[in-house]
Write a protein that holds these residues in place. Structure first.
Motif, PDB file in Angstrom:
ATOM      1  N   VAL A   1      -3.158  14.867  -4.208  1.00  8.67           N
ATOM      2  CA  VAL A   1      -3.483  13.506  -4.633  1.00  8.67           C
ATOM      3  C   VAL A   1      -2.356  12.547  -4.251  1.00  8.67           C
ATOM      4  O   VAL A   1      -2.602  11.431  -3.781  1.00  8.67           O
ATOM      5  N   ILE A   2      -1.116  12.976  -4.432  1.00  7.18           N
ATOM      6  CA  ILE A   2       0.026  12.150  -4.040  1.00  7.18           C
ATOM      7  C   ILE A   2      -0.045  11.815  -2.551  1.00  7.18           C
ATOM      8  O   ILE A   2       0.192  10.671  -2.144  1.00  7.18           O
ATOM      9  N   GLN A   3      -0.388  12.805  -1.732  1.00  4.47           N
ATOM     10  CA  GLN A   3      -0.496  12.553  -0.292  1.00  4.47           C
ATOM     11  C   GLN A   3      -1.625  11.578   0.018  1.00  4.47           C
ATOM     12  O   GLN A   3      -1.513  10.763   0.944  1.00  4.47           O
ATOM     13  N   SER A   4      -2.707  11.625  -0.761  1.00  2.00           N
ATOM     14  CA  SER A   4      -3.796  10.668  -0.561  1.00  2.00           C
ATOM     15  C   SER A   4      -3.333   9.252  -0.883  1.00  2.00           C
ATOM     16  O   SER A   4      -3.656   8.294  -0.170  1.00  2.00           O
ATOM     17  N   TYR A   5      -2.568   9.106  -1.952  1.00  2.30           N
ATOM     18  CA  TYR A   5      -2.006   7.801  -2.287  1.00  2.30           C
ATOM     19  C   TYR A   5      -1.043   7.327  -1.194  1.00  2.30           C
ATOM     20  O   TYR A   5      -1.036   6.144  -0.831  1.00  2.30           O
TER      21      TYR A   5
ATOM     22  N   MET B   1      -1.604   2.943   5.088  1.00  4.05           N
ATOM     23  CA  MET B   1      -2.681   2.230   5.766  1.00  4.05           C
ATOM     24  C   MET B   1      -2.662   0.750   5.404  1.00  4.05           C
ATOM     25  O   MET B   1      -2.817  -0.122   6.263  1.00  4.05           O
ATOM     26  N   ASN B   2      -2.449   0.445   4.115  1.00  2.73           N
ATOM     27  CA  ASN B   2      -2.402  -0.948   3.687  1.00  2.73           C
ATOM     28  C   ASN B   2      -1.122  -1.639   4.145  1.00  2.73           C
ATOM     29  O   ASN B   2      -1.153  -2.794   4.580  1.00  2.73           O
ATOM     30  N   ALA B   3       0.004  -0.934   4.047  1.00  2.00           N
ATOM     31  CA  ALA B   3       1.289  -1.559   4.366  1.00  2.00           C
ATOM     32  C   ALA B   3       1.472  -1.783   5.859  1.00  2.00           C
ATOM     33  O   ALA B   3       2.121  -2.751   6.271  1.00  2.00           O
ATOM     34  N   SER B   4       0.907  -0.904   6.677  1.00  2.00           N
ATOM     35  CA  SER B   4       1.131  -0.989   8.125  1.00  2.00           C
ATOM     36  C   SER B   4       0.535  -2.246   8.743  1.00  2.00           C
ATOM     37  O   SER B   4       0.908  -2.626   9.848  1.00  2.00           O
ATOM     38  N   VAL B   5      -0.368  -2.914   8.022  1.00  2.00           N
ATOM     39  CA  VAL B   5      -0.951  -4.154   8.532  1.00  2.00           C
ATOM     40  C   VAL B   5       0.102  -5.247   8.641  1.00  2.00           C
ATOM     41  O   VAL B   5       0.080  -6.055   9.579  1.00  2.00           O
TER      42      VAL B   5
ATOM     43  N   LEU C   1       2.087  10.490   9.530  1.00  2.00           N
ATOM     44  CA  LEU C   1       2.032   9.099   9.103  1.00  2.00           C
ATOM     45  C   LEU C   1       3.144   8.285   9.765  1.00  2.00           C
ATOM     46  O   LEU C   1       4.250   8.801   9.985  1.00  2.00           O
ATOM     47  N   PRO C   2       2.890   7.021  10.057  1.00  2.00           N
ATOM     48  CA  PRO C   2       3.898   6.180  10.723  1.00  2.00           C
ATOM     49  C   PRO C   2       4.968   5.680   9.758  1.00  2.00           C
ATOM     50  O   PRO C   2       5.167   4.480   9.576  1.00  2.00           O
ATOM     51  N   ILE C   3       5.667   6.623   9.144  1.00  2.00           N
ATOM     52  CA  ILE C   3       6.777   6.293   8.246  1.00  2.00           C
ATOM     53  C   ILE C   3       8.056   6.270   9.079  1.00  2.00           C
ATOM     54  O   ILE C   3       8.289   7.167   9.899  1.00  2.00           O
ATOM     55  N   THR C   4       8.885   5.264   8.865  1.00  2.00           N
ATOM     56  CA  THR C   4      10.081   5.123   9.705  1.00  2.00           C
ATOM     57  C   THR C   4      11.304   5.808   9.119  1.00  2.00           C
ATOM     58  O   THR C   4      12.180   6.253   9.854  1.00  2.00           O
TER      59      THR C   4
ATOM     60  N   ASP D   1      -8.965   2.696  -1.799  1.00  2.00           N
ATOM     61  CA  ASP D   1      -8.939   3.474  -0.559  1.00  2.00           C
ATOM     62  C   ASP D   1      -8.782   4.960  -0.852  1.00  2.00           C
ATOM     63  O   ASP D   1      -9.381   5.800  -0.182  1.00  2.00           O
ATOM     64  N   VAL D   2      -7.962   5.282  -1.842  1.00  2.00           N
ATOM     65  CA  VAL D   2      -7.822   6.687  -2.229  1.00  2.00           C
ATOM     66  C   VAL D   2      -9.133   7.215  -2.782  1.00  2.00           C
ATOM     67  O   VAL D   2      -9.552   8.336  -2.483  1.00  2.00           O
ATOM     68  N   ASN D   3      -9.816   6.396  -3.541  1.00  2.00           N
ATOM     69  CA  ASN D   3     -11.048   6.814  -4.183  1.00  2.00           C
ATOM     70  C   ASN D   3     -12.147   7.109  -3.175  1.00  2.00           C
ATOM     71  O   ASN D   3     -13.079   7.880  -3.458  1.00  2.00           O
ATOM     72  N   LEU D   4     -12.056   6.529  -2.004  1.00  2.00           N
ATOM     73  CA  LEU D   4     -13.039   6.809  -0.959  1.00  2.00           C
ATOM     74  C   LEU D   4     -13.031   8.283  -0.568  1.00  2.00           C
ATOM     75  O   LEU D   4     -14.026   8.818  -0.084  1.00  2.00           O
ATOM     76  N   ASN D   5     -11.898   8.945  -0.787  1.00  2.00           N
ATOM     77  CA  ASN D   5     -11.778  10.373  -0.474  1.00  2.00           C
ATOM     78  C   ASN D   5     -12.198  11.266  -1.634  1.00  2.00           C
ATOM     79  O   ASN D   5     -12.062  12.493  -1.557  1.00  2.00           O
ATOM     80  N   GLY D   6     -12.665  10.658  -2.728  1.00  2.00           N
ATOM     81  CA  GLY D   6     -13.137  11.439  -3.861  1.00  2.00           C
ATOM     82  C   GLY D   6     -12.046  12.092  -4.680  1.00  2.00           C
ATOM     83  O   GLY D   6     -12.296  13.039  -5.423  1.00  2.00           O
ATOM     84  N   GLN D   7     -10.820  11.601  -4.583  1.00  2.00           N
ATOM     85  CA  GLN D   7      -9.698  12.211  -5.282  1.00  2.00           C
ATOM     86  C   GLN D   7      -9.543  11.713  -6.716  1.00  2.00           C
ATOM     87  O   GLN D   7      -8.889  12.354  -7.527  1.00  2.00           O
TER      88      GLN D   7
END
Length: 282
Positions: A32-36, A42-46, A84-87, A269-275
């Motif tokens: 679940v943490i990884q889903s978050y 995804m939201n921040a990369s915008v 993930l695109p984490i720097t 967005d996390v909820n879309l994965n059913g988590q």
């Protein structure tokens, strides 16, 4: 310390070193943490030019269900192993033995990634982060995802407040030792100072009438959420079933708290994965 290595993540899963034994629900929590984290990225990369992952309580990096019957990475190593695109990754651990194992495992798993490990006390972290993380400025926006999962009440609200002032967003699984021995009376009457630091309050008027661990747990989480709102952070809570001998409650909350982003949007967005389950345990 910066650690860079071309080795594959499978090395740390079979390194034969010590791991932390846990219960089956913990593996689901890591997922679940990884889903978050994915939804946050995804939201921040915008809008963000840099995305930083911080784990304030990394442990030794590996967990097992039973006596090493099933070994799996904790959130820190799982994040490092993702694409993930984490720097930047900043991992924190204070226990000497866990710290030693964490260093070795990060060294084995990292492939050209910018990783730093801090062994500082909580009271020293804000100053260290302030020197390490360049504040967002015009032309370079930074987003920080900070996992806070100590499995206790020991992190002061003042620490969270100071990190929030640096632009941190927080993911907090509200998992505490809560059972017949370490019950609501133990925390309220025997060790109230821990709750005072954790909630940032001097009295427990809203907790004075609790009659059960479940009632105590839900009120503490709601009080914490209110404290985050007062600090100016958007909030979102999700609920997850648990079967644990350490946490004798039917479900636990995970809280997302953010100032730069909408916590509700990330949770959707996390909820879309059913988590997630939102209404259970209300």
């Amino acid at each position: 310390m910066n650690l860079k290595s071309p080795n594959d993540r499978s090395n740390f899963l079979a390194d034969g070193l010590g791991v932390t034994a846990t219960e089956p629900w913990f593996k689901v929590k890591v997922e679940v943490i990884q889903s978050y984290l994915r939804a946050f990225v995804m939201n921040a990369s915008v809008s963000a030019d840099e995305i930083i992952f911080v784990d304030l309580f990394s442990g030794n990096g590996l967990y097992s269900i039973g006596y090493q019957k099933e070994v799996f990475p904790g959130p820190a190593l799982a994040a490092l192993s993702s694409d993930l695109p984490i720097t930047h990754w900043i991992l924190c651990e204070r226990d000497p033995e866990s710290l030693k194992l964490l260093y070795r495992r990060v060294d084995q798993s990292v492939h050209r990634k910018n990783v730093v490990i801090f062994d500082l006390q909580l009271s020293q972290l804000t100053d260290k982060f302030r020197r390490t993380i360049t504040p967002s400025k015009r032309g370079n926006k930074i987003a920080v995802f900070c996992l806070v999962d100590p499995f206790n009440f020991d992190i002061p609200l003042t620490t969270i407040d100071s990190l929030a002032s640096l632009g941190f967003s927080f993911l907090m699984p509200f998992t505490f030792m809560l059972n017949n021995r370490l019950n609501y009376s133990y925390y309220l009457r025997d060790h109230p100072e821990r709750l005072q630091r954790y909630l940032g309050i001097n009295n427990f008027e809203r907790l004075s009438g609790v009659q059960s661990n479940i009632q105590f747990y839900k009120r503490v989480v709601r009080m914490y959420q209110n404290r985050m709102l007062v600090m100016g952070l958007s909030t979102a809570l999700s609920v997850h079933k648990v079967e644990s001998r350490l946490m004798e409650i039917p479900a636990y909350y995970i809280g997302l708290f953010a100032r730069q982003f909408s916590a509700k949007a990330i949770q959707e967005d996390v909820n879309l994965n059913g988590q997630l389950q939102i209404e259970l345990f209300e």
